[in-house]
Design an enzyme around this catalytic site. Sequence first.
Site, PDB file in Angstrom:
ATOM      1  N   ARG A 113       0.939  -1.036  -0.032  1.00 54.98           N
ATOM      2  CA  ARG A 113      -0.177  -0.108   0.183  1.00 54.98           C
ATOM      3  C   ARG A 113       0.893   1.198   0.026  1.00 54.98           C
ATOM      4  NH1 ARG A 113      -2.227   3.020   4.819  1.00 54.98           N
ATOM      5  NH2 ARG A 113      -3.878   4.340   3.744  1.00 54.98           N
ATOM      6  N   HIS A 135      -2.819  10.970   0.778  1.00 57.05           N
ATOM      7  CA  HIS A 135      -2.053  10.802   2.140  1.00 57.05           C
ATOM      8  C   HIS A 135      -1.654  12.052   2.865  1.00 57.05           C
ATOM      9  CE1 HIS A 135      -0.587   7.342   4.946  1.00 57.05           C
ATOM     10  NE2 HIS A 135      -0.423   8.531   5.628  1.00 57.05           N
ATOM     11  N   GLU A 166      -7.252   8.410   6.577  1.00 60.08           N
ATOM     12  CA  GLU A 166      -7.242   8.859   7.597  1.00 60.08           C
ATOM     13  C   GLU A 166      -7.905  10.565   7.610  1.00 60.08           C
ATOM     14  OE1 GLU A 166      -3.986   8.652   9.896  1.00 60.08           O
ATOM     15  OE2 GLU A 166      -4.194   6.487  10.279  1.00 60.08           O
ATOM     16  N   ASN A 214      -6.977   1.774  10.000  1.00 61.84           N
ATOM     17  CA  ASN A 214      -5.716   1.935  10.495  1.00 61.84           C
ATOM     18  C   ASN A 214      -5.789   2.004  12.158  1.00 61.84           C
ATOM     19  OD1 ASN A 214      -4.790   2.461   7.803  1.00 61.84           O
ATOM     20  ND2 ASN A 214      -4.312   4.542   8.337  1.00 61.84           N
ATOM     21  N   TYR A 271      -3.787   1.756  15.906  1.00 65.19           N
ATOM     22  CA  TYR A 271      -2.480   2.010  16.577  1.00 65.19           C
ATOM     23  C   TYR A 271      -2.860   1.738  17.984  1.00 65.19           C
ATOM     24  CZ  TYR A 271       0.026   3.338  12.521  1.00 65.19           C
ATOM     25  OH  TYR A 271       0.424   3.325  11.010  1.00 65.19           O
ATOM     26  N   GLU A 319      -2.925  -0.065   8.222  1.00 59.17           N
ATOM     27  CA  GLU A 319      -1.946   0.045   8.924  1.00 59.17           C
ATOM     28  C   GLU A 319      -2.049  -0.196  10.353  1.00 59.17           C
ATOM     29  OE1 GLU A 319      -0.932   4.378   9.270  1.00 59.17           O
ATOM     30  OE2 GLU A 319      -1.378   4.607   7.114  1.00 59.17           O
TER      31      GLU A 319
HETATM   32  C1  GBH Z   1      -0.950   7.005  10.484  1.00 60.34           C
HETATM   33  O1  GBH Z   1      -1.555   7.917  11.492  1.00 60.34           O
HETATM   34  C2  GBH Z   1      -0.471   7.617   9.562  1.00 60.34           C
HETATM   35  O2  GBH Z   1      -1.346   7.346   8.589  1.00 60.34           O
HETATM   36  C3  GBH Z   1       0.845   7.405   9.077  1.00 60.34           C
HETATM   37  O3  GBH Z   1       1.302   8.086   8.074  1.00 60.34           O
HETATM   38  C4  GBH Z   1       1.945   7.594  10.314  1.00 60.34           C
HETATM   39  O4  GBH Z   1       3.164   7.369   9.766  1.00 60.34           O
HETATM   40  C5  GBH Z   1       1.339   6.473  11.267  1.00 60.34           C
HETATM   41  O5  GBH Z   1       0.269   6.691  11.622  1.00 60.34           O
HETATM   42  C6  GBH Z   1       2.317   6.440  12.385  1.00 60.34           C
HETATM   43  O6  GBH Z   1       1.944   7.662  13.136  1.00 60.34           O
HETATM   44  O7  GBH Z   1       2.384  13.780  17.984  1.00 60.34           O
HETATM   45  O8  GBH Z   1       1.886  15.583  16.781  1.00 60.34           O
HETATM   46  O9  GBH Z   1       3.374  14.225  15.917  1.00 60.34           O
HETATM   47  C7  GBH Z   1      -2.091   7.682  12.648  1.00 60.34           C
HETATM   48  C8  GBH Z   1      -2.570   8.723  13.359  1.00 60.34           C
HETATM   49  C9  GBH Z   1      -1.683  10.706  14.031  1.00 60.34           C
HETATM   50  C10 GBH Z   1      -1.265   9.171  15.617  1.00 60.34           C
HETATM   51  C11 GBH Z   1      -0.686  11.760  14.692  1.00 60.34           C
HETATM   52  C12 GBH Z   1      -0.257   9.909  16.085  1.00 60.34           C
HETATM   53  C13 GBH Z   1       0.396  12.214  16.483  1.00 60.34           C
HETATM   54  C14 GBH Z   1       0.790  13.811  16.090  1.00 60.34           C
HETATM   55  N1  GBH Z   1      -1.465   9.481  14.122  1.00 60.34           N
HETATM   56  N2  GBH Z   1      -0.481  11.317  15.980  1.00 60.34           N
HETATM   57  S1  GBH Z   1       2.061  14.388  16.608  1.00 60.34           S
END
Ligand code: GBH
Length: 457
Positions: A83, A127, A172, A301, A303, A371
Amino acid sequence: AVEQRLAERAAFPAGFVWGTATAAYQIEGAAAEDGRGPSIWDTFCRVPGAVARGDSGDLACDHYHRWQEDVDLMTELGAGAYRFSVAWPRVLPEGGGRVNQRGLDFYRRLVDALREGDIEPFVTLYHWDLPQALEDRGGWRSRDTAERFADYAEVVYDALGDSVSHWITLNEPYCSSIVGYGEGRHAPGAREGHGALAAAHHLLLGHGLAVGRLRERARPGQRIGVTLNMSPTVPATSSAEDAAAARRMDLLVNRQFTEPLFGGTYPADMADTFGAISDLSFRREGDLDVIGAPLDFLGVNYYYRIHVEAAPYDEPDPALRTADDIGVRAVTPREARLSGLGWVVEPDGLHQTLVGLAGRYPDLPPVYVTENGYGDDGALEDTGRLDYLRDHIDATREAIHSGVDVRGYFCWSLIDNFEWARGYAARFGLVHVDYSTQVRTPKASYHWLRDFLAASG
Ligand code: GBH
């Protein structure tokens, strides 16, 4: 051990798709090459203090030149799918109008190499890298950007449609809207409550319009979907206040998107929760029909779960700078298992997400986990990541056994890359990248996943 892996793998349905994921701005580099126009992330990275250490995606992993090596890493991993995202400003440097053929040629080379390696391309159209020219005309606050997105989708489909089986409109929309236009932690760095909610709506509208264009063109067997980040929200205590806060956060992050997409309505609590922030007048009659166009799959996605407690909420702030503005404070539970970035690790939250979606929306299409991954500072012996992936793959399997139609799992990410506001210090790769030499070195998690995938023969 080999037999156990065989048994684990066998427990996934035939045809289950395994892959890795990346995004254009995070890996490509070559920001000013072959006619690429600037995006909102090029601009945002130049704002002092916006990105850690002043990092930017100018060079990133130099994937624009090293794509063959990265495809080889996928082949050795044994993943059957990949992807990636197409950079809108490479294809349409001004956002619309003139098409930049050299930008399209890059993705053609990549898609051909993937096909040659028997790797199924899953293309994400957006993205987060909006052409700056469109931001200058209002960006996602503006309804016109939704129309421009549909035009762009058409251009990419016409160029790659013969070779791409799976199309993902957005990645997202929560991050693109709320984090970008509300909290200002992502590009374009705006702090506007109304702008953020309008952006969320116009992203969904752009998605729906793009689905229409892709449907008109789709070849037999091609699949069209969208990717959402899903984070179940959990009240910190059993108090009614915390429960209400968790529900507001669930609205902001999850239901604002899933309800119009799969439930045919706007969430009933939108006006109550956001009324003081925004008049929601950007909605027009008929929009829900466009947004709710049937999909072939949903990308999830996942996490972490978000644990929340209630914060004062009498006078909602007209901005949406933080969740505080809707009376929500995120907390980390004591003794929680944490990632290398301090994110709460709760694999059953993925099971909860998948089972919850299927339970709430009877017409939910098949799901891919598009993800899932673990961030740290980059050790090659990345046991934390390995454990994280194993446990979330288990949770995915359990969701399938609970009756959810999950068709695939993509690990974020193939290689370390530009982690948005955190720059290069936060690493999610199965493969380590040395940013001074661009040398790629597989980590323990890569070897583990390769063995896991090989166990099926
Ligand atoms: C995904 O977002 C994204 O699709 C991907 O691009 C990214 O690399 C991956 O997760 C890992 O983060 O603390 O201000 O840096 C997941 C949602 C949104 C979670 C931003 C973490 C932190 C913002 N993410 N958030 S900051």
